[in-house]
Write a protein that holds these residues in place. Structure first.
Motif, short mmCIF file in Angstrom:
data_model
loop_
_atom_site.label_atom_id
_atom_site.label_comp_id
_atom_site.label_asym_id
_atom_site.label_seq_id
_atom_site.Cartn_x
_atom_site.Cartn_y
_atom_site.Cartn_z
N GLN A 207 0.83 -1.21 0.00
CA GLN A 207 0.00 0.00 0.00
C GLN A 207 0.86 1.26 0.00
OE1 GLN A 207 -2.30 -0.78 3.55
NE2 GLN A 207 -3.95 -1.79 2.42
N ARG A 208 1.93 1.25 0.80
CA ARG A 208 2.81 2.43 0.87
C ARG A 208 3.49 2.70 -0.46
NH1 ARG A 208 6.72 0.53 3.74
NH2 ARG A 208 8.40 0.77 2.22
N LEU A 209 4.02 1.64 -1.08
CA LEU A 209 4.71 1.82 -2.34
C LEU A 209 3.75 2.18 -3.47
CD1 LEU A 209 7.31 -1.09 -2.14
CD2 LEU A 209 7.77 1.35 -1.98
N ASP A 210 2.54 1.63 -3.42
CA ASP A 210 1.55 1.97 -4.45
C ASP A 210 1.18 3.45 -4.36
OD1 ASP A 210 -0.39 1.08 -6.57
OD2 ASP A 210 -1.82 1.82 -5.09
N ARG A 211 1.04 3.96 -3.15
CA ARG A 211 0.75 5.40 -2.99
C ARG A 211 1.89 6.24 -3.55
NH1 ARG A 211 -1.29 3.84 2.14
NH2 ARG A 211 0.73 4.34 3.09
N ALA A 212 3.12 5.85 -3.24
CA ALA A 212 4.28 6.60 -3.73
C ALA A 212 4.34 6.59 -5.26
CB ALA A 212 5.56 6.02 -3.14
N LYS A 213 4.06 5.43 -5.85
CA LYS A 213 4.08 5.32 -7.32
C LYS A 213 3.01 6.20 -7.94
CE LYS A 213 1.91 2.02 -9.33
NZ LYS A 213 1.44 0.68 -9.76
N ARG A 214 1.79 6.16 -7.41
CA ARG A 214 0.70 6.96 -7.96
C ARG A 214 0.97 8.45 -7.83
NH1 ARG A 214 -3.34 6.68 -5.03
NH2 ARG A 214 -2.92 5.05 -3.49
N ALA B 202 1.45 10.86 -11.12
CA ALA B 202 0.54 12.01 -11.22
C ALA B 202 1.34 13.31 -11.33
CB ALA B 202 -0.39 12.05 -10.02
N ALA B 203 2.44 13.39 -10.60
CA ALA B 203 3.23 14.63 -10.59
C ALA B 203 3.97 14.84 -11.91
CB ALA B 203 4.24 14.60 -9.44
N VAL B 204 4.52 13.78 -12.49
CA VAL B 204 5.31 13.94 -13.72
C VAL B 204 4.44 13.79 -14.97
CG1 VAL B 204 7.37 13.09 -12.56
CG2 VAL B 204 5.97 11.48 -13.86
N GLY B 205 3.19 13.37 -14.80
CA GLY B 205 2.26 13.37 -15.91
C GLY B 205 2.13 12.10 -16.70
N SER B 206 2.99 11.12 -16.48
CA SER B 206 2.91 9.85 -17.22
C SER B 206 3.81 8.83 -16.56
CB SER B 206 3.33 10.05 -18.68
OG SER B 206 4.71 10.39 -18.75
N GLU C 281 13.85 18.49 -12.21
CA GLU C 281 12.64 19.30 -12.29
C GLU C 281 11.42 18.46 -11.92
OE1 GLU C 281 10.07 21.97 -15.51
OE2 GLU C 281 12.01 21.10 -16.09
N ASP C 282 11.39 17.17 -12.35
CA ASP C 282 10.31 16.27 -11.97
C ASP C 282 10.26 16.09 -10.45
OD1 ASP C 282 9.37 15.71 -14.55
OD2 ASP C 282 10.89 14.16 -14.85
N ALA C 283 11.43 15.92 -9.86
CA ALA C 283 11.51 15.72 -8.42
C ALA C 283 11.00 16.95 -7.67
CB ALA C 283 12.94 15.39 -8.00
N ARG D 177 3.19 17.61 -3.42
CA ARG D 177 2.95 16.93 -2.14
C ARG D 177 2.85 17.93 -1.00
NH1 ARG D 177 0.67 13.36 -1.36
NH2 ARG D 177 1.82 11.89 -0.06
N MET D 178 3.68 18.95 -1.02
CA MET D 178 3.63 19.95 0.04
C MET D 178 2.38 20.81 -0.07
SD MET D 178 7.63 21.06 0.51
CE MET D 178 7.27 21.88 2.06
#
Length: 459
Positions: free
Chosen positions: A176-183, A187-191, A201-203, A210-211
């Motif tokens: 569950q933790r890793l799935d949240r991090a992946k999603r 979502a942040a980088v767009g694909s 820049e993605d990071a 997140r903040m």
């Protein structure tokens, strides 16, 4: 066959061989073209165990392809599904076929998939769905022998495979933790970007999103560490190129330190929980008492077995050791903690009438889901007495730490009681362990007034 219990495997009554037999779901019969998958895995259990994994995975890919196609999959996942499809048909997975016969039927199968999308005027294929296009391409030429460059999804999947937790409850939370991090990252980088294409820049964009979502800095940092670890493993094990943009990613300083994420409980809260449990939850009272009087972690107390509560000893104590069904935070967490005052009476109550040494001392909170049940039950009682979110069951460890400091207990003794590391280098390598007698005397001293007040409260 009892010792080899895995899905879809049976023994052949005629010869005793191990057979994989699995029915094809009705909804997929037309797509797959057969009613069941049947294959001999081996004559012995050992042979069957070796053959089971690869064959079962191939069937899983075939079923997934028939049901969901390849839409939304990474290139690696597409390749695996299509390869499984070809192998399931007995075809060459990496080419058009070794002979004219195979090439002919594959061309005919591909034509059935895409001919209806051919424009009769131009001869061009228009609007071919991704699933049909991918399957037709694989039929005509196979799939590449080379594994495609890993994407974010591939990297997380591989990392979890390589680092999966052994216990079901821990594994579920890890997934569950890793799935949240992946999603959050996708979502942040767009694909579902290739790992090699992730940039600083993605990071920074991920950090900003997140903040902006009101997530605490400590939570974001933990998620960042997970993402960074996943990328690092992909680069070392999957030959993903590029640099790790999450390394040394900076965050604004937080006003709440890690130490302040949880606070010791006020005396009225501790006593209030005792009163509430005495009236309505006597099954929780021994656990709360042991947490209060040992400073152990909730996970350590709720997983105690009867044989780990040692009462027939000059210094009655509990044994907290790593087992096959229980992991501990660090090797320093393996320890013995004396039972003094109310803790001794709580321990006697926990094992009363139970002769099985391997039996759980607290069955309701022992197995899968037990930690969540315990946390919710205790947190509910705490929250009725304080709205401070830093006040949680784990806070009792902070109470014990404060008591030992106030009593000027030697630091090494404090660490031995609570299962903290004694240090590094020479500090950790020299000298013997702190004895049970030393730990008992330290707890008696640290718990002084509190121990006496609990005794008076019972009387």
């Amino acid at each position: 066959m009892r010792s080899f219990s895995v899905k879809h495997v049976k023994t052949d009554n005629r010869n005793g061989h191990y057979i994989y037999r699995r029915r094809v779901p009705k909804a997929l019969l037309a797509s797959i073209g057969k009613t069941e998958f049947v294959s001999t895995l081996g004559r012995t259990e050992g042979e069957a165990l070796v053959a089971y994994g690869p064959y079962h995975e191939r069937i899983e890919h075939i079923l997934a392809l028939a049901k969901n196609g390849v839409t939304g999959l990474s290139p690696t996942e597409q390749r695996e599904r299509l390869k499984a499809m070809l192998e399931g048909w007995g075809a060459d997975p990496h080419g058009p076929g070794p002979n004219l016969n195979e090439q002919t039927w594959r061309e005919e199968a591909a034509a059935k998939l895409v001919d209806r999308y051919q424009n009769p005027d131009t001869g061009r294929y228009e609007g071919v769905p991704e699933k049909e296009a991918a399957m037709a391409s694989a039929l005509l030429g196979g799939v590449s022998k080379e594994t495609p460059e890993p994407t974010i999804t591939d990297a997380f999947k591989f990392y979890l495979t390589e680092n999966v937790k052994s216990l079901p409850e821990q594994r579920k939370k890890q997934e569950q933790r890793l799935d949240r991090a992946k999603r959050h990252l996708i979502a942040a980088v767009g694909s579902d970007k290739f790992i090699s294409k992730l940039t600083r820049e993605d990071a920074r964009k991920w950090r900003g999103i997140r903040m902006a979502g009101g997530v605490t800095v400590s939570t974001i940092k933990r998620e960042k560490n997970d993402i960074s670890a996943v990328i690092g493993v992909a680069q070392s094990e999957l030959d993903a190129g590029g640099v790790n943009p999450f390394l040394k990613l900076k965050f604004q300083k937080t006003t709440v330190s890690r130490q302040d994420e949880r606070e010791a409980l006020p005396a009225h809260v501790i006593e209030g929980v005792y009163d509430a449990l005495s009236k309505k939850r006597p099954d929780l009272l021994p656990i709360w008492t042991l947490l209060d009087f040992t400073g152990a972690r909730p996970s350590e107390i709720r997983q105690l077995q009867v044989g780990e509560i040692i009462l027939d000893h000059p210094v009655p104590h509990i044994v907290i050791n790593e087992r096959n069904d229980r992991t501990l935070k660090t090797s320093w967490s393996n320890r013995q903690v004396p039972l003094v005052g109310a803790a001794l009476k709580a321990a006697v109550q926990a094992v009363k009438g139970v002769n099985d040494q391997a039996a759980p001392a607290f069955p309701r909170f022992y197995g899968e889901g037990g930690m969540d049940r315990l946390s919710q039950a205790l947190k509910g009682r705490i929250r009725a007495l304080t709205k401070n979110k830093r006040h949680v069951p784990y806070s009792l460890r902070h109470n014990m730490k404060d008591r030992m400091r106030a009593a000027e207990i030697f630091p090494d003794t404090q660490k031995a009681i609570q299962g903290h590391a004694l240090g590094r280098g020479e500090d950790a390598s020299y000298g013997g362990p702190v004895s049970l007698e030393q730990k008992r005397d330290a707890l008696v001293k640290a718990l002084g007034e509190h121990r006496e007040s609990r005794q008076a409260g019972r009387e």
